[in-house]
Design a protein around this motif. Sequence first.
Motif, short mmCIF file in Angstrom:
data_model
loop_
_atom_site.label_atom_id
_atom_site.label_comp_id
_atom_site.label_asym_id
_atom_site.label_seq_id
_atom_site.Cartn_x
_atom_site.Cartn_y
_atom_site.Cartn_z
N ILE B 178 0.84 -1.20 0.00
CA ILE B 178 0.00 0.00 0.00
C ILE B 178 0.88 1.25 0.00
O ILE B 178 0.62 2.20 -0.73
N SER B 180 3.86 1.55 -1.22
CA SER B 180 4.42 1.73 -2.56
C SER B 180 3.39 2.33 -3.49
O SER B 180 3.69 3.24 -4.26
N ALA B 181 2.15 1.80 -3.39
CA ALA B 181 1.11 2.29 -4.29
C ALA B 181 0.83 3.77 -4.05
O ALA B 181 0.66 4.54 -4.99
N GLN B 182 0.80 4.18 -2.76
CA GLN B 182 0.53 5.60 -2.48
C GLN B 182 1.74 6.47 -2.84
O GLN B 182 1.58 7.60 -3.28
N LYS B 183 2.93 5.92 -2.63
CA LYS B 183 4.13 6.66 -3.03
C LYS B 183 4.12 6.88 -4.53
O LYS B 183 4.57 7.91 -5.02
N ALA B 184 3.64 5.87 -5.26
CA ALA B 184 3.58 5.99 -6.72
C ALA B 184 2.64 7.13 -7.11
O ALA B 184 2.71 7.64 -8.22
N ARG B 185 1.74 7.50 -6.19
CA ARG B 185 0.86 8.63 -6.46
C ARG B 185 1.38 9.89 -5.77
O ARG B 185 0.65 10.84 -5.54
N GLY B 186 2.66 9.84 -5.40
CA GLY B 186 3.30 11.05 -4.88
C GLY B 186 3.16 11.28 -3.40
O GLY B 186 3.53 12.34 -2.91
N ALA B 187 2.61 10.29 -2.66
CA ALA B 187 2.50 10.47 -1.21
C ALA B 187 3.90 10.56 -0.62
O ALA B 187 4.82 9.93 -1.11
N ASP B 188 4.03 11.36 0.44
CA ASP B 188 5.35 11.60 1.03
C ASP B 188 5.26 11.28 2.51
O ASP B 188 4.53 11.92 3.24
N PRO B 203 -3.77 7.52 4.19
CA PRO B 203 -3.87 6.71 2.96
C PRO B 203 -3.29 5.31 3.12
O PRO B 203 -3.53 4.45 2.27
#
Lengths: 287, 268
Positions: B178, B180-188, B203
Amino acid sequence: MESILEVKNLTYIYSAGTPFEHKALDDVSFHLHRGEFVGIIGHTGSGKSTLMQQLNGLLKPTSGTVLLDGKDIWSDKALTRQARFRVGLVFQYPEYQLFEETVFKDIAFGPKNMGLSPEEIDRRVREAAGFVGLTEEQLEVSPFDLSGGQKRRVAIAGVIAMEPEVLILDEPTAGLDPVGRSEILGNIEAYRKAKNATIMMVSHSMEDVARLTERLLVMNGSRLAMDAPPAEVFTHAEELVAMGLNIPQVTQVFLALKKRGLDVKNVYTIDQAVAELNRLRGGASHA
Amino acid sequence: MLKDITLGQYFPGNSVIHRLDPRTKLILLVVYMVALFVASGWVSYGVMLLFLLTVIKISTIPGKAIVRGMKPLVMILIFTGVLNLFFTKEGTVLVDFWIITITTGGLERALFMMARILMLITGTFLLTYTTSPISLTDGLESLMGPLKAVKVPVHELSMMMCIALRFIPTLIEETDKIMSAQKARGADFESGKLIERAKALIPILVPLFISAFRRADELATAMECRCYQGGEGRTKMKQLHYTRIDFAAFGVVTLVVAAIVVLKRFGL
């Protein structure tokens, strides 16, 4: 064609220095061009998923480089972050990453992280929703009230809304019914055409990759075994089977026909098969 | 990365320590801990340390893994050390500055307590490093068996523990995915103030909870489909048996404990 993403001698080792150490990628190199539709096939554990995560900077290579527009994405922090947005990554079963109260907010998560203006976010969310066939009303409902296939569309829209130049998808159609599958594949193709985006898709369906892709990367045992157009890849049927893969059913049928002495060419999509059969019939009626 | 958490992780192997009956390991761990508290002199601690290092050597667990597992505990160690260092007023004064007074007694006590904690934790790590979660809960269930007489739901408790342990790696993997998936959407998740960081967890937590509930539901259904109905009349595929190595282990530990008791007599 113009090259956008280049992977050079990429090697990645998981859990280095523990009993669980495992080489997931071994000296992988290839180019991706702008507007291209590339498929990745490979047996489970061949390194496909690890490879995907290297391309947008989620995993840092043990050795080797990933170049986006010729620049190493790890050379500078800003470039790494940029790679996240320019290379969109849709994981397997992406519907499990949804978390917001409404579909709109969930799709807007990526664009928001990019620091875009509210108007631009609004435009992108609506456009992305359009690409995957979500209606205006659906934007305001909770993503958890949607069906499995619709949740998947929301998740894909969440990545498309960042308008990535390279869109990478890990088995986007896994677990969907045939109608859902072809719709999602159609959505992806529509996005590619509209934005001249590069698509890279991991798939276990040889039929899908044969029909959609222009080039196939075949992964086997952490290495890149083949990099060629589907027509060429599928001529190596025996090698593919040895890697735990297969060739499209229609190709199998035509190979069997050839064995029985029929003068047919190798085909790998239904359309080609129909054309080839028509040619044979035409040829027969002329004789 | 989350995967680097080694606390309590099982290291597969085939050493004598791995092959000991889980009950033996549990009982001996308790005995070892009691011995650590009984031991009060540096000589006794030397004996215990020698024993501990020998066990580590036999278990073939890489020393690096043990050191890495210690990392989350560094704060506790420092805290204990500092407390004992400053608040023990015995022996000659070494440093006397402003409100800080360090005495030889304090220094000795601080080192002593830190050694005790380190050895306690290393011993516990050895148990979880060399025993798979399943056999660990099997051992616990068997040891707690007598409590059934006083209506303690021993089987249910051990099943709960077993499931919890079994799902730790699964949930960690899920969290990783999860994230990784949110990081792929730019989560920091790495920068920002405390409140921003806490907000950034939403998230991850929402999908994680949803999937945990889903998994629990699926597991319950799957267990029911296989007619699971609690401990009543349930048999085990792997029966626990004490073997020669278990008796040998009991013997060795008895010797160590005897040595500690004798040393204590002499104030060592």
